[in-house]
Design an enzyme around this catalytic site. Sequence first.
Site, PDB file in Angstrom:
ATOM      1  N   LYS A 112     -23.599  10.198 -11.882  1.00 57.93           N
ATOM      2  CA  LYS A 112     -24.882   9.747 -12.425  1.00 57.93           C
ATOM      3  C   LYS A 112     -25.730   8.997 -11.403  1.00 57.93           C
ATOM      4  O   LYS A 112     -26.949   8.905 -11.554  1.00 57.93           O
ATOM      5  CB  LYS A 112     -24.639   8.875 -13.657  1.00 57.93           C
ATOM      6  CG  LYS A 112     -24.088   9.658 -14.845  1.00 57.93           C
ATOM      7  CD  LYS A 112     -23.880   8.765 -16.054  1.00 57.93           C
ATOM      8  CE  LYS A 112     -23.358   9.558 -17.232  1.00 57.93           C
ATOM      9  NZ  LYS A 112     -23.142   8.712 -18.426  1.00 57.93           N
ATOM     10  N   LYS A 194     -20.457  22.302 -19.240  1.00 61.76           N
ATOM     11  CA  LYS A 194     -20.516  21.820 -20.612  1.00 61.76           C
ATOM     12  C   LYS A 194     -21.884  22.108 -21.225  1.00 61.76           C
ATOM     13  O   LYS A 194     -22.898  22.084 -20.541  1.00 61.76           O
ATOM     14  CB  LYS A 194     -20.240  20.308 -20.669  1.00 61.76           C
ATOM     15  CG  LYS A 194     -18.794  19.929 -20.438  1.00 61.76           C
ATOM     16  CD  LYS A 194     -18.555  18.448 -20.632  1.00 61.76           C
ATOM     17  CE  LYS A 194     -18.634  18.076 -22.098  1.00 61.76           C
ATOM     18  NZ  LYS A 194     -18.211  16.667 -22.343  1.00 61.76           N
ATOM     19  N   LYS A 197     -28.172  19.705 -23.298  1.00 64.48           N
ATOM     20  CA  LYS A 197     -29.599  19.856 -23.560  1.00 64.48           C
ATOM     21  C   LYS A 197     -30.406  19.870 -22.268  1.00 64.48           C
ATOM     22  O   LYS A 197     -31.519  20.404 -22.218  1.00 64.48           O
ATOM     23  CB  LYS A 197     -30.059  18.702 -24.458  1.00 64.48           C
ATOM     24  CG  LYS A 197     -31.517  18.761 -24.868  1.00 64.48           C
ATOM     25  CD  LYS A 197     -31.911  17.523 -25.647  1.00 64.48           C
ATOM     26  CE  LYS A 197     -33.399  17.542 -25.963  1.00 64.48           C
ATOM     27  NZ  LYS A 197     -33.835  16.295 -26.630  1.00 64.48           N
TER      28      LYS A 197
END
Length: 329
Positions: A112, A194, A197
Amino acid sequence: MANRIVSGIKPSGDLNIGGYGGALSQFIQLQQDYDCFFFIPDLHAITVPQPPDVLQRRTRDIAALYLAAGIDPGKSVLFLQSQVPAHAELGYLLQTLAVMGELGRMTQYKDKSDGKSSVSSALFTYPVLMAADVLLYRTTHVPVGDDQLQHLELARDLARRFNQRFGVELFLAPEPIIGMIGSRIMGLDDPSAKMSKSNPNTNSCVMLMDSPELIRRKFAKAVTDSEGIVRYDWESKPAVSNLVEIYAVFSGLSVEEIERRYDGKGYSSFKSELVDVVIEKLVPLQARYHEWIGSPELDRILKEGAQRAAAEAAPVLAEAKRAMGFASF
């Protein structure tokens, strides 16, 4: 003490069927056999910037979806993380035991923060708050996917480290619950990633609130392979295995039953009936969501859940502070 589970879904985005398979559907099963505390980790959501109105909306959305999916507030405790201050307080206390090196090795932090010139310090330390989330309730088991095992191991390490350093047997080292069907639902366009969105291909991800027409269109474009055999084998048939896993989650059938049902039938009828079982589950879930999201009963359940959670957390936090030498009056 009964076996206890603590888990939650972060309100940092709208839920897709991956979140349903990896969390909500499993929560419904687990609440039958465990003492369950299900929460919305809104404190974790703000490790990256969140518009306040969006955070508030998404938090209530997730809570309504918990209930719409079948979480029973009579069986399980449902609450918002931010409404139980003991989470943040124990999180800070445990930070004094965690070291920079082990936090810097956390894969999700590296992913991240990669390529960013500036990240929040909370993004670095949030695995310690995750540890506090579970240790606070003397949790025995935590449902996790492969990507969360590292965080759970940190929680286990911190539990043992605290007990050893302060000479108490306060915290348990919770065991993982892994490998349940639905714990890894991947993108419809790429079974190596995975379902997300954030994928620029909007057909890769089925959202829980998608219309039946949109669900059909997305599954029609889902990749398979050239073999034409419905068989569950992640190594050699990842795309088809992903669809089989989705079918299992939404139908309640086992993988073996699905393989037998479509033996010799090819992919056309399999994908068509897969769409049917997904829609059959999601349409009533969506209706129940709309009932909950507009109901004052949702707020009452969350308030009572926070009170129940706080009552469970208070003596554990008090004992942790006493063991560390803090004064009590």
